[in-house]
Structure formats: C-alpha cells, structure tokens
Design an enzyme around this catalytic site. Structure first.
Site, PDB file in Angstrom:
ATOM      1  N   TRP A 196       0.868  -1.184   0.000  1.00  0.00           N
ATOM      2  CA  TRP A 196       0.000   0.000   0.000  1.00  0.00           C
ATOM      3  C   TRP A 196       0.904   1.233   0.000  1.00  0.00           C
ATOM      4  CZ3 TRP A 196      -0.266   4.079   3.581  1.00  0.00           C
ATOM      5  CH2 TRP A 196      -1.194   5.068   3.225  1.00  0.00           C
ATOM      6  N   GLU A 251      -3.052  -2.892  -2.564  1.00  0.00           N
ATOM      7  CA  GLU A 251      -4.195  -2.311  -1.849  1.00  0.00           C
ATOM      8  C   GLU A 251      -4.512  -0.904  -2.345  1.00  0.00           C
ATOM      9  OE1 GLU A 251      -3.470  -1.828   2.342  1.00  0.00           O
ATOM     10  OE2 GLU A 251      -5.529  -1.154   2.752  1.00  0.00           O
ATOM     11  N   LYS A 309      -7.192   2.594  -2.616  1.00  0.00           N
ATOM     12  CA  LYS A 309      -7.860   3.471  -1.657  1.00  0.00           C
ATOM     13  C   LYS A 309      -8.578   4.577  -2.408  1.00  0.00           C
ATOM     14  CE  LYS A 309      -6.577   5.955   2.562  1.00  0.00           C
ATOM     15  NZ  LYS A 309      -5.617   6.008   3.654  1.00  0.00           N
ATOM     16  N   ASP A 344      -9.783  -3.143   1.500  1.00  0.00           N
ATOM     17  CA  ASP A 344      -9.841  -2.583   2.851  1.00  0.00           C
ATOM     18  C   ASP A 344     -11.233  -1.991   3.054  1.00  0.00           C
ATOM     19  OD1 ASP A 344      -9.746  -0.512   4.932  1.00  0.00           O
ATOM     20  OD2 ASP A 344      -7.586  -0.818   4.967  1.00  0.00           O
ATOM     21  N   HIS A 373     -11.853   1.802   2.576  1.00  0.00           N
ATOM     22  CA  HIS A 373     -11.274   2.494   1.427  1.00  0.00           C
ATOM     23  C   HIS A 373     -12.232   2.768   0.283  1.00  0.00           C
ATOM     24  CE1 HIS A 373      -6.795   1.638   2.481  1.00  0.00           C
ATOM     25  NE2 HIS A 373      -7.482   2.179   3.469  1.00  0.00           N
ATOM     26  N   HIS A 382      -8.548  -6.253   4.404  1.00  0.00           N
ATOM     27  CA  HIS A 382      -8.199  -5.443   5.569  1.00  0.00           C
ATOM     28  C   HIS A 382      -9.525  -5.103   6.213  1.00  0.00           C
ATOM     29  CE1 HIS A 382      -3.862  -3.812   4.874  1.00  0.00           C
ATOM     30  NE2 HIS A 382      -3.912  -5.114   5.056  1.00  0.00           N
ATOM     31  N   ASP A 428     -12.226   6.992   6.344  1.00  0.00           N
ATOM     32  CA  ASP A 428     -11.343   5.855   6.604  1.00  0.00           C
ATOM     33  C   ASP A 428     -10.675   6.015   7.965  1.00  0.00           C
ATOM     34  OD1 ASP A 428      -9.696   3.616   6.138  1.00  0.00           O
ATOM     35  OD2 ASP A 428      -8.120   4.866   5.269  1.00  0.00           O
ATOM     36  N   ASP A 443     -10.459   3.983  10.550  1.00  0.00           N
ATOM     37  CA  ASP A 443      -9.814   2.821  11.159  1.00  0.00           C
ATOM     38  C   ASP A 443     -10.218   2.607  12.616  1.00  0.00           C
ATOM     39  OD1 ASP A 443      -7.942   1.602   9.084  1.00  0.00           O
ATOM     40  OD2 ASP A 443      -7.390   3.712   8.960  1.00  0.00           O
ATOM     41  N   ASP A 463      -7.239  -4.256  10.007  1.00  0.00           N
ATOM     42  CA  ASP A 463      -6.497  -3.005   9.842  1.00  0.00           C
ATOM     43  C   ASP A 463      -7.248  -1.854  10.516  1.00  0.00           C
ATOM     44  OD1 ASP A 463      -4.888  -0.920   9.116  1.00  0.00           O
ATOM     45  OD2 ASP A 463      -5.361  -0.975   6.977  1.00  0.00           O
TER      46      ASP A 463
END
Ligand code: RNT
Ligand code: ZN
Length: 424
Positions: A190, A231, A233, A264, A267, A291, A299, A301, A331
């Site tokens: 990434w 990955e 995004k 992810d 994302h 992820h 995003d 997380d 993640d």
C-alpha cells in the site's frame, strides 16, 4: 473468573445444539471449520503505527492514530508480550501481520532499502514457537523519502528507485518468513501517493506506479512462500482529491499481473461495503486479502465491531466457500482505548462473525433457489436470534480462552501489572 469449565456453558451449548440441529445446522462441524480460519492481526494496533526504527519520525502517509491511552508498546519485546496476552484471549490459531518498520535494527540506522530477514529473526522465532503465521508489508510512509506524499509514483526517479528497492526487499523477506513457518506469507503493498488538490495530470502518476510495481514484482518468488497483494484506496488525509492507487488501478493491475488484490473496508465511499466485492473480484482473481476495518464517516480505522458490514463480509466468505481464497487481515488503530483490548475486541468480533456465518441455516439458500423469497426473508430474520452466544461461549471454553467478558478482567490485570509500568 475464567468460567471455562462452567457447566452452564456446556448446558447452554447443548440446548443451542438442539435448536440449530432443528434448523439443519451441525454446530460441531461449524466449530471444527471455524478453527481452521486464521485471522491476521495487525502489529500496528499495538503502538499506534509507530514502528521501531532508530530515530523514527512522525506518522505519515495521511495515517492518524488519535488518542493517548497509556501503556503502548515501546520495544519489540513489549509488543510481543502484548500480542502474547492478546492471543491468550482469542480462540484459535492465528497470524501476525508485520510492517517493515517493525524490524529490530539494534540501535543502528538501517534505511528502508537496506532491510533484510535478519532484522525480523526474532519475530520469526517468536511466530514459530507460537505456531503463528506471519504476513508482511513494505512501509512506504513515515520517511523523509515520502515527505511530499509520493513514493512509487513519484516524478523523481531516485525516489521511485528507493521505494522499488524497499518493496523488492519486503517481498524477499516475505518469502524468507514463509519458509521456516511452513505458512505462506502475504506481502501487501500500500502506498500513500496522491494529491490534496485537483491534479492536472492523473495519468502520469498511474503510469509510473504501474511501471514501478512491475519492477517490484519482476523477480518470481514461490507462491508457496510469498504471495503479493496490492491495496487501493479512495481518498486519504492529504490526498483528498486524487489517490494514484485507486481501486480501479489495482483491480486492473491484479488482473493483468496476477497478483492478489486487497480490499480494505475503509477504502470506499462511506456507504460502499466490501462484502459485495468479494464474489465479484473472485470471479477473475484467484485469491484476495481483506483489511477488515471500520470507517466512521471516513477511513477512520475504528476497532471492528459486530455490525452489519462485518456480518456481511464473513457471510460472503463462508456462504461461498471462499475460506481458502480469502486471506483475512485486520487493519485499524485506536490509541484512545487499551490497545490489547482493541486487538481483542476486533479479533473476537471477526471470529464471531465467521461463526454466525457458519451457523447459517441452509434453508435460506434453498428457499432462494426454489424461488421462495418470502421464506428467504423470514428465515434470514429468524436466524438473527438463534442462540449464537451459547455456541460462541462454548467455542471459547473449548479453546481455553476466557468466556464472555471474562477476558476483560484478565486484560485489566495485565494492564495493572505490565502496561501501567510503562512510561513514555
Ligand atoms: C492505509 C492502508 C494501509 C495501512 C497499513 C498501516 O490507508 O489501509 O493498509 O493502514 O499499511
Ligand atoms: Zn489497509
């Protein structure tokens, strides 16, 4: 109290077993299958994506871990101890996902284009003695060579070369890791590259990215030892207007170059989940990496909770028999709560979601196949309140980990005796 041998857990399980049996579900088989699905825990939850480089700089790449909960791991030994604790609170055998800047550099300045498996030998030994698999990631952020937000797609040839070398070495480390563990390492690339404001050239950086990636993946490595994934995004902090490595870019890249694709959960557009993408991309790509994360408005997380998005992801993996083709990684990074708890909550939820999927009554699928959509909806809704909790508790007891919220008091004990002794 661990509650593991509590007769109540067993009794509740036996009642649940009968209930599921009536719905055509074999709980024993579900638990057996559940035990074979590893989750890759992300090492970076343990220290707010800090890493162990000598003279480490600030977190970059648009990543932010907000909060200052005390007790974060300051050394590899502390991080491993925290992970040992975490793994003791989670049922089953799992994996650890390492980032390159978590190497052990012995106080020396080892630049990203100088890393080798030697710097990860303690991690490998630790994983081996705990029966864990390892995954790997090049770290293309938090570094002077990524100061302008560009790495593999940089205009500057020297910068591109530096990151190509770093990613090449990361794959080699992945393959070296795969060997002694006898478990394939997934190495995920990434990069943060993107622009804050409207770009004048969207094409050039993407061409440079593809060219750099081709150089990164040029050397063939045994897929038994290392698998490569990319990955994408949508947007990031500081890359609000343009991200070079978009989903479309990497979907095309993975298809044409035969790499894995990483999805992810944070994302995409805020209401766009990844669950539906699983069976979409697996029509054309043999394996993917997830992820699993939780975006709150962006995003962000957040720690993974047992919400509809998570249930949908787990269901798509299980209902389609994709457990061998989907590598499940987590993640997220939350520095506002205890970090061992953050790992434990998210991982237990991921496993719990898989269990719920494994316990799905088969009549849901068969009614759809028979064109009975009324029954499908009725059964989907009834399934939501089947006694999942009793099966989950029993699974935890069977695997020798705390049942219910008993893990919390074990974590508090660890916090009191270990984490609270750490100061910055
Ligand atoms: C960033 C990506 C990436 C990172 C980790 C630390 O938006 O999700 O996977 O979170 O590599
Ligand atoms: Zn990610």
């Amino acid at each position: 109290m661990k509650n593991n041998n509590s007769p109540a857990v067993k009794r509740a399980y036996e009642l649940a077993q009968d209930r599921y049996q009536a719905a055509g579900v074999d709980t024993e088989q579900a638990l057996k299958k559940l035990a074979t699905i590893p989750i890759s825990l992300h090492c970076w939850q343990g220290d707010d994506v800090g890493g162990f480089e000598t003279n480490a700089g600030a977190l970059g790449g648009g990543l932010v871990a907000t909060g200052n909960y005390p007790g974060k791991a300051r050394t590899p030994d502390e991080l491993r101890a925290d992970l040992d604790k975490t793994f003791s609170l989670i049922p089953g055998k799992h994996r650890l996902n390492l980032h390159a800047f978590y190497g052990e550099f012995g106080g020396k300045k080892v630049d990203r284009n100088e890393i080798s498996a030697e710097h990860f030998k303690n991690w490998i030994a630790w994983a081996r003695s705990n029966g864990l698999g390892l995954d790997f990631n090049p770290t293309c952020f938090s570094h002077p060579q990524s100061a302008d937000g560009f790495t593999l797609a940089s205009r500057n040839k020297g910068i591109r070369k530096f990151w190509i070398e770093h990613c090449q070495l990361s794959r080699e480390i992945g393959a070296t890791i795969g060997k002694p563990l006898g478990k394939t390492c997934v190495t995920n690339v990434w990069i943060p590259d993107g622009m804050k404001d409207t770009p004048a050239d969207r094409r050039g950086p993407r061409e440079r990215l593809a060219e750099s990636l081709d150089a990164v993946f040029k050397k063939k490595l045994s897929p038994k030892l290392n698998l490569d994934s990319v990955e994408g995004k949508l947007v990031g902090i500081g890359s609000e207007s343009y991200v070079v490595g978009s989903h479309a870019v990497y979907l095309g890249y993975a298809l044409s170059r035969k790499t894995l694709l990483t999805l992810d959960a944070g994302h995409y557009h805020p209401t766009e989940g990844i669950a539906d993408k699983i069976s979409s991309v697996l029509q054309f790509i043999p394996e993917i990496l997830l992820h699993v994360s939780r975006g709150v408005r962006w995003d962000s997380d957040h720690v993974v909770t047992l919400n509809d998005d998570l249930l949908a992801i787990a269901r798509e993996i299980v209902a389609n028999n994709y457990t061998d083709r989907v590598h499940i990684g987590l993640d997220y990074f939350d520095a506002s709560i205890n970090r061992v708890a953050a790992w434990t909550i998210g991982t237990r939820n991921m496993i719990r979601a898989l269990l719920i999927a494994l316990l799905e009554p088969p009549a849901i699928k068969t009614s759809e196949a028979a064109g009975d959509l009324t029954s499908r909806l009725a059964l989907q809704e009834e399934a939501k309140t089947l006694p999942i909790g009793a099966v989950w508790d029993y699974y935890c007891a069977q695997k020798g980990v705390p049942v219910g919220d008993a893990w919390l008091s074990e974590m508090r004990r660890y916090e009191k005796t270990v984490l609270s002794k750490r100061s910055e």
